[in-house]
Write a protein that holds these residues in place. Structure first.
Motif, PDB file in Angstrom:
ATOM      1  N   UNK A 209      -7.195   2.563   8.312  1.00  0.00           N
ATOM      2  CA  UNK A 209      -7.225   3.918   7.801  1.00  0.00           C
ATOM      3  C   UNK A 209      -6.921   4.067   6.333  1.00  0.00           C
ATOM      4  N   UNK A 210      -6.430   3.032   5.659  1.00  0.00           N
ATOM      5  CA  UNK A 210      -6.100   3.161   4.238  1.00  0.00           C
ATOM      6  C   UNK A 210      -7.328   2.971   3.348  1.00  0.00           C
ATOM      7  N   UNK A 211      -8.091   1.922   3.593  1.00  0.00           N
ATOM      8  CA  UNK A 211      -9.232   1.595   2.753  1.00  0.00           C
ATOM      9  C   UNK A 211     -10.512   1.493   3.581  1.00  0.00           C
ATOM     10  N   UNK A 212     -11.632   1.800   2.942  1.00  0.00           N
ATOM     11  CA  UNK A 212     -12.948   1.570   3.507  1.00  0.00           C
ATOM     12  C   UNK A 212     -13.900   1.288   2.358  1.00  0.00           C
ATOM     13  N   UNK A 213     -15.076   0.784   2.659  1.00  0.00           N
ATOM     14  CA  UNK A 213     -16.041   0.495   1.602  1.00  0.00           C
ATOM     15  C   UNK A 213     -17.441   0.798   2.086  1.00  0.00           C
ATOM     16  N   UNK A 214     -18.302   1.221   1.170  1.00  0.00           N
ATOM     17  CA  UNK A 214     -19.718   1.433   1.434  1.00  0.00           C
ATOM     18  C   UNK A 214     -20.471   0.751   0.301  1.00  0.00           C
ATOM     19  N   UNK A 215     -20.821  -0.510   0.538  1.00  0.00           N
ATOM     20  CA  UNK A 215     -21.454  -1.309  -0.511  1.00  0.00           C
ATOM     21  C   UNK A 215     -22.952  -1.084  -0.600  1.00  0.00           C
ATOM     22  N   UNK A 216     -23.510  -0.346   0.350  1.00  0.00           N
ATOM     23  CA  UNK A 216     -24.940  -0.014   0.321  1.00  0.00           C
ATOM     24  C   UNK A 216     -25.198   1.331  -0.337  1.00  0.00           C
ATOM     25  N   UNK A 217     -24.126   2.055  -0.647  1.00  0.00           N
ATOM     26  CA  UNK A 217     -24.276   3.374  -1.262  1.00  0.00           C
ATOM     27  C   UNK A 217     -24.685   3.229  -2.719  1.00  0.00           C
ATOM     28  N   UNK A 218     -25.089   4.337  -3.316  1.00  0.00           N
ATOM     29  CA  UNK A 218     -25.421   4.375  -4.741  1.00  0.00           C
ATOM     30  C   UNK A 218     -24.539   5.422  -5.409  1.00  0.00           C
ATOM     31  N   UNK A 219     -23.499   5.022  -6.166  1.00  0.00           N
ATOM     32  CA  UNK A 219     -23.093   3.630  -6.436  1.00  0.00           C
ATOM     33  C   UNK A 219     -22.262   3.064  -5.273  1.00  0.00           C
ATOM     34  N   UNK A 220     -22.146   1.722  -5.203  1.00  0.00           N
ATOM     35  CA  UNK A 220     -21.269   1.114  -4.194  1.00  0.00           C
ATOM     36  C   UNK A 220     -19.813   1.487  -4.471  1.00  0.00           C
ATOM     37  N   UNK A 221     -19.080   1.827  -3.414  1.00  0.00           N
ATOM     38  CA  UNK A 221     -17.720   2.322  -3.619  1.00  0.00           C
ATOM     39  C   UNK A 221     -16.745   1.698  -2.631  1.00  0.00           C
ATOM     40  N   UNK A 222     -15.494   1.652  -3.050  1.00  0.00           N
ATOM     41  CA  UNK A 222     -14.368   1.406  -2.165  1.00  0.00           C
ATOM     42  C   UNK A 222     -13.553   2.684  -2.151  1.00  0.00           C
ATOM     43  N   UNK A 223     -13.175   3.133  -0.961  1.00  0.00           N
ATOM     44  CA  UNK A 223     -12.492   4.415  -0.812  1.00  0.00           C
ATOM     45  C   UNK A 223     -11.087   4.194  -0.276  1.00  0.00           C
TER      46      UNK A 223
ATOM     47  N   UNK B 175       0.841  -1.196   0.000  1.00  0.00           N
ATOM     48  CA  UNK B 175       0.000   0.000   0.000  1.00  0.00           C
ATOM     49  C   UNK B 175       0.876   1.245   0.000  1.00  0.00           C
ATOM     50  N   UNK B 176       1.871   1.282   0.879  1.00  0.00           N
ATOM     51  CA  UNK B 176       2.781   2.431   0.954  1.00  0.00           C
ATOM     52  C   UNK B 176       3.588   2.566  -0.333  1.00  0.00           C
TER      53      UNK B 176
ATOM     54  N   UNK C 260      -6.866  -3.476  -1.935  1.00  0.00           N
ATOM     55  CA  UNK C 260      -7.797  -2.883  -0.988  1.00  0.00           C
ATOM     56  C   UNK C 260      -8.790  -3.900  -0.459  1.00  0.00           C
ATOM     57  N   UNK C 261      -9.302  -4.764  -1.340  1.00  0.00           N
ATOM     58  CA  UNK C 261     -10.222  -5.821  -0.908  1.00  0.00           C
ATOM     59  C   UNK C 261      -9.507  -6.819  -0.007  1.00  0.00           C
ATOM     60  N   UNK C 262      -8.246  -7.122  -0.332  1.00  0.00           N
ATOM     61  CA  UNK C 262      -7.436  -7.999   0.518  1.00  0.00           C
ATOM     62  C   UNK C 262      -7.316  -7.413   1.917  1.00  0.00           C
ATOM     63  N   UNK C 263      -7.019  -6.117   1.984  1.00  0.00           N
ATOM     64  CA  UNK C 263      -6.901  -5.447   3.279  1.00  0.00           C
ATOM     65  C   UNK C 263      -8.214  -5.509   4.057  1.00  0.00           C
ATOM     66  N   UNK C 264      -9.341  -5.221   3.376  1.00  0.00           N
ATOM     67  CA  UNK C 264     -10.641  -5.221   4.056  1.00  0.00           C
ATOM     68  C   UNK C 264     -11.029  -6.629   4.513  1.00  0.00           C
ATOM     69  N   UNK C 265     -10.698  -7.638   3.707  1.00  0.00           N
ATOM     70  CA  UNK C 265     -10.970  -9.022   4.118  1.00  0.00           C
ATOM     71  C   UNK C 265     -10.125  -9.408   5.322  1.00  0.00           C
ATOM     72  N   UNK C 266      -8.860  -9.040   5.281  1.00  0.00           N
ATOM     73  CA  UNK C 266      -7.940  -9.372   6.365  1.00  0.00           C
ATOM     74  C   UNK C 266      -8.287  -8.592   7.627  1.00  0.00           C
ATOM     75  N   UNK C 267      -8.751  -7.363   7.424  1.00  0.00           N
ATOM     76  CA  UNK C 267      -9.044  -6.478   8.543  1.00  0.00           C
ATOM     77  C   UNK C 267     -10.227  -6.959   9.378  1.00  0.00           C
TER      78      UNK C 267
END
Length: 330
Positions: free
Chosen positions: A197-211, A128-129, A178-185
């Protein structure tokens, strides 16, 4: 602290890590290239003048042959090496986390003797860094080029990098990381130390996003909507142009059956978004992203899986019926 000093500290830290055998942007040397050109310096002084008419006359995408010959060629070479190293390291990281069949059995057996959890955390953190610091270095040095030359060549070069799919922050492998981090997290029901603090996700949003939040507080949103079905991606794949689709939707766009796979697509088949040809055969299955959706959107994932199974069965029956008719002659 200026970015040059921050980047220097990062490189010194990484000399002791496992990422030190990968290429980095030669930020300090590229700055010296810009400073060493006398015509650039004269142009910079002239642009600082209050004469707006003269300044507007200079701002016509001016270029400096002395700088361009070294600057852009070296930057492109380094960017290609960084993207290649980053992609291969993320690709190698996935089997430690996702494995199937005999590989899964061997990985489970390995856990009895060695715990890979901390190694995965450290590798993920370094990658990530690595991606973010080098991407910021590219952005900063191109911005400095344009400031010195009163031009837009740096901006155009960045657009060229995007068109040639070597823009790190738009890489599908960064989404996969990012998905790897969120799964591991969340695998242990809590935050993994060193990655928060690096990645987050809002899959219920319109559109669904990873941030993704970069070290300089810049925020990037990755849209997880398939451009074909306009739903959140299911069994996602990224074409070599970087665009993200459901696997079934990509197969439909390439006019191939799902069970045959995207590798059988014609080289003339084009991406539904950018219309670039030959992007299907080198597509990437987003295994970590698929796992993230499976864990966090269970009902949606099951619904899409059942619907895809129906389509696959129908396509398989039609294919073998056509083969049978061809073989027996009716």
């Amino acid at each position: 602290m200026k970015f040059g000093e921050t980047f220097k500290e990062y490189l010194l830290k990484e000399q002791e890590g496992s990422i030190n055998n990968c290429s980095h942007i030669e930020y300090k040397r590229l700055k010296k290239v810009l400073k060493s050109c006398r015509s650039c310096k004269q142009l910079e002084d002239f642009c600082d003048d209050d004469n707006q008419a003269a300044k507007q006359q200079l701002c016509q995408c001016q270029s400096c042959p002395l700088c361009d010959q070294t600057f852009f060629s070296e930057l492109m070479k380094e960017a290609l090496e960084i993207v290649g190293c980053f992609s291969s390291r993320v690709r190698d990281l996935r089997p430690l986390h996702i494995s199937t069949g005999m590989q899964r059995y061997l990985m489970q057996l390995r856990k009895c003797f060695k715990n890979d959890q901390q190694n995965m955390v450290e590798e993920g953190k370094m990658l990530i860094e690595y991606a973010t610091m080098n991407a910021i270095a590219i952005r900063k040095i191109l911005k400095k080029y344009d400031k010195i030359h009163c031009s837009e060549n740096g901006k155009n070069f960045r657009s060229k990098m995007q068109s040639e799919h070597i823009e790190l922050l738009q890489s599908p492998w960064l989404i996969e990381l990012g998905a790897f981090y969120l799964n591991l997290d969340t695998s242990d029901g809590g935050h993994v130390s060193g990655l928060s603090g690096h990645f987050s996700s809002d899959l219920d949003a319109t559109p669904p996003v990873m941030t993704m939040i970069l070290p300089d507080s810049k925020k990037l949103d990755y849209d997880l909507t398939c451009a074909v079905c306009l739903e959140m991606v299911f069994n996602p794949c990224a074409l070599s142009c970087g665009h993200l689709f459901c696997n079934a939707c990509a197969c439909s766009a390439a006019s191939v059956m799902i069970f045959k796979g995207l590798k059988t697509a014609s080289r003339e088949s084009k991406c539904p978004i950018c219309r670039e040809a030959g992007v299907y055969t080198k597509s990437v299955q987003m295994l970590e992203l698929d796992m993230l959706l499976k864990r966090r959107c269970k009902d949606y994932w099951k619904e899409r899986m059942n619907a895809e199974r129906v389509i696959i069965l129908k396509q398989t029956k039609e294919f073998w019926d056509s083969q049978t008719k061809y073989m027996i002659g009716y």
